[in-house]
Design a protein around this motif. Structure first.
Motif, PDB file in Angstrom:
ATOM      1  N   PRO A 260      -1.831   0.647  17.257  1.00  0.00           N
ATOM      2  CA  PRO A 260      -2.066   0.179  15.888  1.00  0.00           C
ATOM      3  C   PRO A 260      -2.003  -1.340  15.809  1.00  0.00           C
ATOM      4  N   PRO A 261      -2.964  -1.994  15.129  1.00  0.00           N
ATOM      5  CA  PRO A 261      -2.940  -3.452  14.971  1.00  0.00           C
ATOM      6  C   PRO A 261      -1.718  -3.878  14.155  1.00  0.00           C
ATOM      7  N   ASP A 262      -1.236  -5.127  14.407  1.00  0.00           N
ATOM      8  CA  ASP A 262      -0.071  -5.636  13.667  1.00  0.00           C
ATOM      9  C   ASP A 262      -0.339  -5.648  12.166  1.00  0.00           C
ATOM     10  N   LEU A 263      -1.570  -5.982  11.774  1.00  0.00           N
ATOM     11  CA  LEU A 263      -1.906  -6.043  10.345  1.00  0.00           C
ATOM     12  C   LEU A 263      -1.658  -4.689   9.665  1.00  0.00           C
ATOM     13  N   LEU A 264      -1.986  -3.605  10.343  1.00  0.00           N
ATOM     14  CA  LEU A 264      -1.770  -2.274   9.764  1.00  0.00           C
ATOM     15  C   LEU A 264      -0.266  -2.029   9.578  1.00  0.00           C
ATOM     16  N   ARG A 265       0.508  -2.366  10.586  1.00  0.00           N
ATOM     17  CA  ARG A 265       1.972  -2.177  10.495  1.00  0.00           C
ATOM     18  C   ARG A 265       2.558  -3.017   9.360  1.00  0.00           C
ATOM     19  N   ARG A 266       2.063  -4.269   9.240  1.00  0.00           N
ATOM     20  CA  ARG A 266       2.595  -5.166   8.204  1.00  0.00           C
ATOM     21  C   ARG A 266       2.295  -4.628   6.810  1.00  0.00           C
ATOM     22  N   LEU A 267       1.064  -4.184   6.601  1.00  0.00           N
ATOM     23  CA  LEU A 267       0.683  -3.683   5.274  1.00  0.00           C
ATOM     24  C   LEU A 267       1.504  -2.438   4.915  1.00  0.00           C
ATOM     25  N   VAL A 268       1.711  -1.558   5.877  1.00  0.00           N
ATOM     26  CA  VAL A 268       2.502  -0.342   5.613  1.00  0.00           C
ATOM     27  C   VAL A 268       3.948  -0.726   5.295  1.00  0.00           C
ATOM     28  N   ASP A 270       4.936  -3.388   3.944  1.00  0.00           N
ATOM     29  CA  ASP A 270       4.956  -4.012   2.610  1.00  0.00           C
ATOM     30  C   ASP A 270       4.644  -3.006   1.496  1.00  0.00           C
ATOM     31  N   GLY A 271       4.467  -1.745   1.858  1.00  0.00           N
ATOM     32  CA  GLY A 271       4.178  -0.721   0.835  1.00  0.00           C
ATOM     33  C   GLY A 271       2.734  -0.743   0.361  1.00  0.00           C
ATOM     34  N   LYS A 272       1.871  -1.477   1.079  1.00  0.00           N
ATOM     35  CA  LYS A 272       0.441  -1.493   0.710  1.00  0.00           C
ATOM     36  C   LYS A 272      -0.246  -0.354   1.476  1.00  0.00           C
ATOM     37  N   LEU A 273      -0.270   0.801   0.819  1.00  0.00           N
ATOM     38  CA  LEU A 273      -0.685   2.028   1.511  1.00  0.00           C
ATOM     39  C   LEU A 273      -2.119   2.425   1.194  1.00  0.00           C
ATOM     40  N   GLY A 274      -2.826   1.591   0.392  1.00  0.00           N
ATOM     41  CA  GLY A 274      -4.196   1.938   0.036  1.00  0.00           C
ATOM     42  C   GLY A 274      -4.276   2.433  -1.395  1.00  0.00           C
ATOM     43  N   ARG A 275      -5.227   3.307  -1.660  1.00  0.00           N
ATOM     44  CA  ARG A 275      -5.496   3.729  -3.036  1.00  0.00           C
ATOM     45  C   ARG A 275      -4.246   4.271  -3.736  1.00  0.00           C
ATOM     46  N   LYS A 276      -3.453   5.077  -3.009  1.00  0.00           N
ATOM     47  CA  LYS A 276      -2.314   5.731  -3.670  1.00  0.00           C
ATOM     48  C   LYS A 276      -1.244   4.740  -4.138  1.00  0.00           C
ATOM     49  N   SER A 277      -1.155   3.542  -3.502  1.00  0.00           N
ATOM     50  CA  SER A 277      -0.143   2.574  -3.947  1.00  0.00           C
ATOM     51  C   SER A 277      -0.780   1.478  -4.800  1.00  0.00           C
ATOM     52  N   GLY A 278      -2.105   1.522  -4.964  1.00  0.00           N
ATOM     53  CA  GLY A 278      -2.797   0.528  -5.777  1.00  0.00           C
ATOM     54  C   GLY A 278      -3.380  -0.619  -4.966  1.00  0.00           C
ATOM     55  N   GLU A 279      -2.933  -0.776  -3.705  1.00  0.00           N
ATOM     56  CA  GLU A 279      -3.470  -1.852  -2.873  1.00  0.00           C
ATOM     57  C   GLU A 279      -3.396  -1.517  -1.389  1.00  0.00           C
ATOM     58  N   GLY A 280      -4.462  -1.868  -0.688  1.00  0.00           N
ATOM     59  CA  GLY A 280      -4.492  -1.753   0.778  1.00  0.00           C
ATOM     60  C   GLY A 280      -5.358  -2.894   1.252  1.00  0.00           C
ATOM     61  N   PHE A 281      -6.526  -2.586   1.787  1.00  0.00           N
ATOM     62  CA  PHE A 281      -7.492  -3.639   2.110  1.00  0.00           C
ATOM     63  C   PHE A 281      -8.226  -4.069   0.844  1.00  0.00           C
ATOM     64  N   TYR A 282      -8.164  -3.227  -0.182  1.00  0.00           N
ATOM     65  CA  TYR A 282      -8.786  -3.516  -1.484  1.00  0.00           C
ATOM     66  C   TYR A 282      -7.740  -3.287  -2.576  1.00  0.00           C
ATOM     67  N   ALA A 283      -8.026  -3.800  -3.797  1.00  0.00           N
ATOM     68  CA  ALA A 283      -7.194  -3.474  -4.972  1.00  0.00           C
ATOM     69  C   ALA A 283      -7.785  -2.227  -5.622  1.00  0.00           C
ATOM     70  N   TRP A 284      -6.930  -1.269  -6.003  1.00  0.00           N
ATOM     71  CA  TRP A 284      -7.394   0.024  -6.538  1.00  0.00           C
ATOM     72  C   TRP A 284      -6.794   0.282  -7.910  1.00  0.00           C
ATOM     73  N   ASN A 285      -6.625  -0.774  -8.701  1.00  0.00           N
ATOM     74  CA  ASN A 285      -5.901  -0.627  -9.971  1.00  0.00           C
ATOM     75  C   ASN A 285      -6.386   0.529 -10.827  1.00  0.00           C
ATOM     76  N   GLU A 286      -7.711   0.668 -10.899  1.00  0.00           N
ATOM     77  CA  GLU A 286      -8.268   1.660 -11.837  1.00  0.00           C
ATOM     78  C   GLU A 286      -8.095   3.093 -11.369  1.00  0.00           C
ATOM     79  N   GLU A 287      -7.798   3.303 -10.085  1.00  0.00           N
ATOM     80  CA  GLU A 287      -7.849   4.686  -9.572  1.00  0.00           C
ATOM     81  C   GLU A 287      -6.484   5.269  -9.293  1.00  0.00           C
ATOM     82  N   ARG A 288      -5.405   4.564  -9.629  1.00  0.00           N
ATOM     83  CA  ARG A 288      -4.096   5.055  -9.298  1.00  0.00           C
ATOM     84  C   ARG A 288      -3.732   6.315 -10.059  1.00  0.00           C
TER      85      ARG A 288
END
Ligand SMILES: NC(=O)c1ccc[n+]([C@@H]2O[C@H](COP(=O)([O-])OP(=O)(O)OC[C@H]3O[C@@H](n4cnc5c(N)ncnc54)[C@H](O)[C@@H]3O)[C@@H](O)[C@H]2O)c1
Length: 288
Positions: A260-268, A270-288
């Motif tokens: 796994p790349p370091d960036l993936l570990r860092r984002l996880v 930091d709680g940036k898990l993607g759509r379910k947390s509202g942010e990952g590589f993108y912001a998902w505000n509207e879909e939470r």
């Protein structure tokens, strides 16, 4: 002249959570009797609501579906003895080896000797699970995708001793759901996760190295290679934590290329898990 694939008459589903409810829905829509067995009465009621909700939503999209008729073919309960007339039982309890072993043992004690037993596991070896089975030749993986009613693919995972007759039955049953089966030898990540995760990991490494922005990397794949949404957006939808877990497991099984790349570990971290947390590589505000 080819004949239409015939669904099983009676299907048992062990665990009526997200996947089990979707699997029950798909077989109900194909005309089968479906019995969902849960761990306790409250979970059985919740599973029933989940399946019936799904059917209700499908009626909104397709008014020709007779909600009452489809719902009348569903039984829910807490006792695997209800699998006594099943042609096929699919286990969809949480991804925990001991839990699955126990659930599969209960199911096979109740089901007819000629029936097929399947696991919806996404990562546990089918050969490992087959080792504890009474009839390992009638056991395989049926890897459905989420959400089950809308997804077109099912991976049929063939263990070392799964019989050809069992694989052929599974192929016909999947086709009877109007889905496409692919047959994969039992191996880490099967076909879908192994290739999909590798593409996602390389896209993350490219982002880390500043090769291009997330949206440009995804556009390169959507417009250049007809990928539906791009590997980074896919990682956001699946969940960065889920992808990290699979990558760690595939690194153990298949080596460095799944590190796994370091960036993936860092984002996880930091709680940036993607759509379910509202942010990952993108912001998902509207879909939470
Ligand atoms: N969620 C996904 O995207 C996805 C995709 C493909 C495969 N899978 C696999 O499908 C399986 C189920 O995942 P899920 O997301 O539906 O989980 P889930 O937690 O939504 O559902 C699991 C269900 O099993 C029930 N359960 C627990 N112990 C039980 C027992 N002993 N007997 C009967 N029922 C029991 C729980 O009450 C729950 O309703 C896992 O193996 C998972 O890896 C999940």
């Amino acid at each position: 002249m080819s004949t239409a694939p015939i669904p099983p008459r009676s299907v048992g589903v062990l665990g009526g959570g997200r996947m089990g409810a979707g699997i029950a829905h798909a077989f109900l829509r194909a005309g089968c009797l479906v019995t969902v067995v849960e761990r306790d009465p409250a979970s059985a009621d919740a599973a029933r609501d989940r399946v019936l909700d799904g059917i209700r939503r499908s009626v909104e999209r397709d008014p020709t579906v007779d909600e009452v008729e489809v719902g009348a073919r569903l039984t829910t309960g807490t006792d695997s003895a209800a699998f006594g007339d099943a042609d096929l039982v699919i286990e969809a309890v949480p991804e925990d080896r001991a839990l699955k072993e126990e659930a599969l043992s209960h199911a096979e004690a109740a089901m007819p000797a000629g029936a097929v037993l399947a696991s919806n596991t996404s990562s546990i070896s089918i050969d490992d699970l087959a080792a504890g089975r009474r009839r390992p030749e009638r056991f395989l993986g049926l890897h459905f995708f989420n959400p089950v009613p809308a997804s077109a693919l099912v991976e049929i995972v063939r263990g070392a001793v799964t019989s050809t007759e069992t694989v052929d039955s599974a192929r016909e049953w999947v086709q009877a759901l109007a889905k496409t089966p692919v047959v994969v030898r039992d191996s880490p990540g099967f076909a879908s996760s192994r290739l999909g995760v590798l593409l996602g990991l390389e896209a993350i490494r490219m982002l880390e190295e500043g090769v291009a922005s997330a949206s440009d990397i995804d556009a390169a794949m959507t417009l250049g290679y007809r990928h539906p949404i791009g590997p980074l957006r896919t990682t956001d939808v699946v969940g960065l934590d889920v992808r990290l877990g699979i990558a760690e497991e595939l690194e153990r099984a298949l080596g460095e290329r799944f590190r796994p790349p370091d960036l993936l570990r860092r984002l996880v971290a930091d709680g940036k898990l993607g759509r379910k947390s509202g942010e990952g590589f993108y912001a998902w505000n509207e879909e939470r």
